[in-house]
Write an enzyme that holds these catalytic residues in place. Structure first.
Site, PDB file in Angstrom:
ATOM      1  N   LYS A  13      91.277  40.724  32.481  1.00  0.00           N
ATOM      2  CA  LYS A  13      91.354  40.022  31.188  1.00  0.00           C
ATOM      3  C   LYS A  13      89.956  39.739  30.621  1.00  0.00           C
ATOM      4  CE  LYS A  13      93.583  36.472  32.915  1.00  0.00           C
ATOM      5  NZ  LYS A  13      93.634  36.856  34.341  1.00  0.00           N
ATOM      6  N   ARG A  88      99.240  29.939  29.779  1.00  0.00           N
ATOM      7  CA  ARG A  88      99.552  30.247  31.171  1.00  0.00           C
ATOM      8  C   ARG A  88     100.892  29.680  31.589  1.00  0.00           C
ATOM      9  NH1 ARG A  88      94.139  31.187  33.211  1.00  0.00           N
ATOM     10  NH2 ARG A  88      94.213  31.801  35.377  1.00  0.00           N
ATOM     11  N   ARG A 128      84.221  40.733  43.091  1.00  0.00           N
ATOM     12  CA  ARG A 128      83.711  40.316  41.765  1.00  0.00           C
ATOM     13  C   ARG A 128      82.450  39.467  41.900  1.00  0.00           C
ATOM     14  NH1 ARG A 128      87.447  37.292  37.595  1.00  0.00           N
ATOM     15  NH2 ARG A 128      87.857  35.947  39.391  1.00  0.00           N
ATOM     16  N   ARG A 161      82.547  33.509  42.548  1.00  0.00           N
ATOM     17  CA  ARG A 161      83.301  32.298  42.226  1.00  0.00           C
ATOM     18  C   ARG A 161      83.946  31.717  43.481  1.00  0.00           C
ATOM     19  NH1 ARG A 161      86.901  33.827  37.015  1.00  0.00           N
ATOM     20  NH2 ARG A 161      88.460  32.706  38.231  1.00  0.00           N
ATOM     21  N   ARG A 172      96.461  31.722  44.092  1.00  0.00           N
ATOM     22  CA  ARG A 172      96.392  31.965  42.641  1.00  0.00           C
ATOM     23  C   ARG A 172      97.456  32.986  42.206  1.00  0.00           C
ATOM     24  NH1 ARG A 172      90.558  33.826  42.099  1.00  0.00           N
ATOM     25  NH2 ARG A 172      90.993  34.063  39.875  1.00  0.00           N
TER      26      ARG A 172
END
Ligand code: AP5
Length: 217
Positions: A13, A88, A128, A161, A172
């Site tokens: 996203k 969300r 990431r 992160r 998540r």
């Protein structure tokens, strides 16, 4: 153009919303980025949000709706926007609809759902890295920086992160399936949804998104 990019954590996203911002001048509104900045700045919002974010849970809808109202009514969003990470929940989607009808004049133009299987998501999140300074996104294997740990654009330091740790990823994904996936049907029912296969190279997926939005490449 007013667009929502929908997808599980790590679906891409942020990556594609940043591209739409740079290529088409559509402000990229990422609720995750806004919240992380608030946590770093230790604002009252950040202090409330961090307890939820550190567990991979969603921040309460009322806080999120206040945040998004404040952001979307700023002048830069008059040209449109790309929403990344919002809505969300069904309650957030309904709140957004009310805000758009009453205050922003008109509804959404499109919702793009990027579909990516869980095994690919786990690989993407584990590798990431993001620039602390400019926010540019990298991946240790798929989108590496030229010099390890350093941003190609601004020389800033790359970091991982906290919620990309392995034990947080499954929490998540569970939250996504339970609370966010129902939005796929919600927007399909409103004839706003386009589904895009999120597996493939960055440019391949980007072209699919640009295509369903009917934008000029
Ligand atoms: P948020 O920051 O929104 O996180 P998320 O939804 O979990 O999404 P991500 O940012 O992890 O993934 P992405 O889809 O943007 O993927 P990316 O482009 O980075 O939210 C964080 C937290 O804040 C939430 O858990 C919650 O607590 C809170 N929150 C935020 N919004 C909220 C809301 N509305 N309500 C309540 N709480 C909220 O890509 C991932 C990696 O893959 C990158 O390394 C990238 O380089 C790589 N990659 C992407 N595409 C490809 C490709 N095609 N090929 C190879 N690699 C790729």
């Amino acid at each position: 153009m007013r667009v929502v990019i929908l997808g599980a954590p790590g679906a891409g996203k942020g990556t594609h919303a940043k591209y739409l911002e740079s290529r088409y001048n559509l402000p990229h509104v990422s609720t995750g980025d806004i919240l992380r900045q608030a946590v770093d700045d230790q604002t009252p919002l950040g202090q409330m949000a961090s307890a939820y974010m550190s567990k991979g849970e969603l921040v309460p809808d009322t806080l999120m709706l206040d945040l998004i109202r404040e952001r979307l009514t700023r002048p830069d969003c008059r040209v449109g926007f790309v929403l990344d990470g919002f809505p969300r929940t069904i309650a957030q989607a309904e709140g957004l609809e009310r805000l758009m009808e009453k205050t922003l004049g008109g509804g959404l133009d499109a919702v793009v759902f990027i579909r990516v299987p869980h095994d690919v998501i786990v690989q993407r999140l584990a590798g990431r890295r993001a620039c602390k300074h400019c926010g540019r996104l990298y991946h240790t294997a798929f989108v590496p920086s030229v010099n390890e740990g350093i941003c190609d654009s601004c020389g800033g330091e790359l970091y991982q992160r906290d919620d990309d740790r392995e034990e947080m990823i499954s929490a998540r994904l569970e939250v996504f399936e339970k609370q966010t996936a129902p939005l796929i049907e919600y927007y399909r029912h409103r004839r706003l949804l386009s589904e895009v296969d999120g597996v493939g190279g960055l440019e391949e997926v980007r072209d699919r998104i640009v295509g369903v939005l009917g934008l000029r490449a």
